[in-house]
Design a protein around this motif. Structure first.
Motif, PDB file in Angstrom:
ATOM      1  N   ARG A 238      -6.304   8.691  -1.779  1.00 34.61           N
ATOM      2  CA  ARG A 238      -4.921   8.810  -1.218  1.00 34.61           C
ATOM      3  C   ARG A 238      -4.354   9.736  -1.913  1.00 34.61           C
ATOM      4  O   ARG A 238      -3.081   9.650  -2.393  1.00 34.61           O
TER       5      ARG A 238
ATOM      6  N   ALA B 286       0.684  -1.067  -0.111  1.00 31.37           N
ATOM      7  CA  ALA B 286      -0.119   0.015  -0.039  1.00 31.37           C
ATOM      8  C   ALA B 286       0.857   1.372  -0.013  1.00 31.37           C
ATOM      9  O   ALA B 286       0.512   2.364  -0.494  1.00 31.37           O
TER      10      ALA B 286
ATOM     11  N   ARG C 115     -11.394   6.000  -5.415  1.00 31.74           N
ATOM     12  CA  ARG C 115     -10.506   5.367  -5.047  1.00 31.74           C
ATOM     13  C   ARG C 115      -9.179   6.521  -5.353  1.00 31.74           C
ATOM     14  O   ARG C 115      -8.103   6.593  -4.389  1.00 31.74           O
TER      15      ARG C 115
ATOM     16  N   ASP D  79       0.126   0.589  -6.485  1.00 31.37           N
ATOM     17  CA  ASP D  79      -1.075  -0.010  -5.834  1.00 31.37           C
ATOM     18  C   ASP D  79      -2.328   0.720  -5.730  1.00 31.37           C
ATOM     19  O   ASP D  79      -3.577   0.236  -5.633  1.00 31.37           O
ATOM     20  N   TRP D  80      -2.036   1.871  -5.678  1.00 32.45           N
ATOM     21  CA  TRP D  80      -3.228   2.959  -5.388  1.00 32.45           C
ATOM     22  C   TRP D  80      -3.801   3.125  -6.852  1.00 32.45           C
ATOM     23  O   TRP D  80      -5.272   2.980  -6.930  1.00 32.45           O
ATOM     24  N   TYR D  81      -3.162   3.358  -7.881  1.00 33.34           N
ATOM     25  CA  TYR D  81      -4.053   3.690  -8.982  1.00 33.34           C
ATOM     26  C   TYR D  81      -3.989   2.665 -10.247  1.00 33.34           C
ATOM     27  O   TYR D  81      -4.996   2.830 -11.210  1.00 33.34           O
TER      28      TYR D  81
ATOM     29  N   SER E  23       2.656   3.994  -4.990  1.00 34.00           N
ATOM     30  CA  SER E  23       1.596   4.573  -5.584  1.00 34.00           C
ATOM     31  C   SER E  23       0.822   3.671  -6.646  1.00 34.00           C
ATOM     32  O   SER E  23      -0.378   3.729  -7.089  1.00 34.00           O
TER      33      SER E  23
ATOM     34  N   SER F  66       5.067   6.082  -0.593  1.00 32.83           N
ATOM     35  CA  SER F  66       4.417   7.096   0.203  1.00 32.83           C
ATOM     36  C   SER F  66       5.605   7.676   1.174  1.00 32.83           C
ATOM     37  O   SER F  66       5.392   9.089   1.726  1.00 32.83           O
TER      38      SER F  66
END
Length: 368
Positions: free
Chosen positions: A239, A212, A235, A217-219, A215, A254
């Protein structure tokens, strides 16, 4: 210069985009391989992304040489080595998303060139790559991220899945199904695997390896097409402040004060997918501080120290920028490759306790 070289008024001209493409060509090896930078290693995922960017920018001959290289490194089971340096395998282990991504590149080539002979030539390579990925699908729906290759033979499967990698495979499976219909060689097992994978990404994110802080995994669930619409917008909003550094780009990790061009350009593409053009344009403009004088792009920037790091300009960063410019300008017929609008309906979601509903299949053109 081709009239349809991607460009964005007031941000990047066609001449500037062409210079970025030339910087990628400059790193290409005689074999057709496109390493991360001259003399560095090549991996097939980033290589295919570079080939897509070259095609979009009108560097057709270089793109064709790049695609011709992929079959030379694919193994019989459909996997590809993780790292190749100067034609020699430096890391024989395989990542499933690397072997799968050719499907996206070939569909993009079809959209741009409408070259049926190319599609038919590459189809067996695409099929082996996706068959291999599907064969490593885990019981809960994710795709095992890698397999060891000791002593020149397939070995232990790392039976854990990466969210970003599986999201990329989801995109590749959709492209593969479109290609299968194009060549009239249906692959229903890919649709079933895609449905299970989509369900895992949307509803079982906790079963993927916890990355996590990255980044991607975020987008990537948005960019890979598993999450769309309002859920995708939520989503990206959740973040945004964790990863986005206004005026600079986005953090790769992050906790690290380091923005990277490739991830920023990919987030631009994800924003385009959800229709957030304003922020997409702003971010694409923000990352231009990474542009080098020859049109290439620095990998990243450590903002407390005000220094580019590492000391390199990478082909995959330039490629991501070209694809982002194309997506926002709609300059070429392949500009919507990430939106998925040419791929037909989403996979019918199949969960662990669900049945296996059949999905309506959109009629798409077939090769004559």
């Amino acid at each position: 210069m081709s009239a349809d070289v991607p460009r964005l008024e007031g941000l990047l001209s066609a001449r500037q985009v062409a210079a970025t493409a030339r910087s990628i060509v400059g790193a290409q090896e005689p074999s057709g391989a496109i390493p991360w930078q001259s003399g560095a290693h090549t991996d097939v995922w980033n290589h295919v992304e570079a080939a897509m960017a070259l095609l979009a920018a009108g560097e057709v001959e270089a793109a064709e040489r790049a695609y011709a290289w992929v079959p030379t490194v694919q193994r019989q089971d459909g996997s590809v080595p993780m790292k190749i340096v100067g034609g020699e395998v430096a890391d024989a282990s395989s990542e499933t998303n690397m072997g799968s991504y050719l499907a996206v590149g070939v569909w993009h080539h079809w959209l741009v060139r409408r070259d049926s002979a190319f599609v038919r030539r590459m189809w067996p390579v695409v099929r082996r790559g996706l068959d291999h990925a599907v064969s490593l699908q885990l019981p809960w729906g994710g795709i095992a991220w890698s397999q060891e290759w000791p002593d020149g033979a397939p070995g232990r499967v790392n039976d854990e899945a990466l969210l970003a990698g599986s999201s990329s495979i989801h995109h590749a499976l959709r492209a593969g199904v479109a290609l299968a219909e194009l060549v009239e060689d249906p692959q229903p097992e890919w649709e079933l695997a895609g449905g299970r994978l989509a369900h895992a990404i949307r509803d079982h994110e906790d079963r993927f390896l916890d990355k996590a802080e990255f980044s991607m995994d975020w987008y990537y669930p948005v960019l890979g097409g598993a999450i769309r619409g309002e859920a995708a917008r939520r989503r990206l909003a959740e973040r945004w402040d964790t990863f986005v550094e206004p005026g600079l780009g986005i953090r790769c990790v992050s906790r690290n004060p380091w923005v990277t061009g490739a991830e920023t350009a990919e987030l631009v593409l994800a924003l385009d997918v959800v229709g957030d053009r304003e922020r997409a344009l702003r971010l694409l403009g923000d990352l231009q501080h990474l542009r080098h004088g020859d049109g290439s792009y620095w990998t990243g920037y450590v903002f407390p120290d005000r220094v580019n790091w590492p000391d390199e300009q990478t082909t995959y960063t330039g490629a991501a920028v070209i694809l982002a410019v194309d997506a926002l300008s709609l300059s070429t017929p392949g500009a919507t490759i990430m939106r998925g609008t040419t791929l037909g309906p989403a996979f019918a979601e199949i969960g662990l306790e669900c049945g296996c509903p059949s999905a309506d299949v959109l009629e798409r053109p077939r090769l004559s």
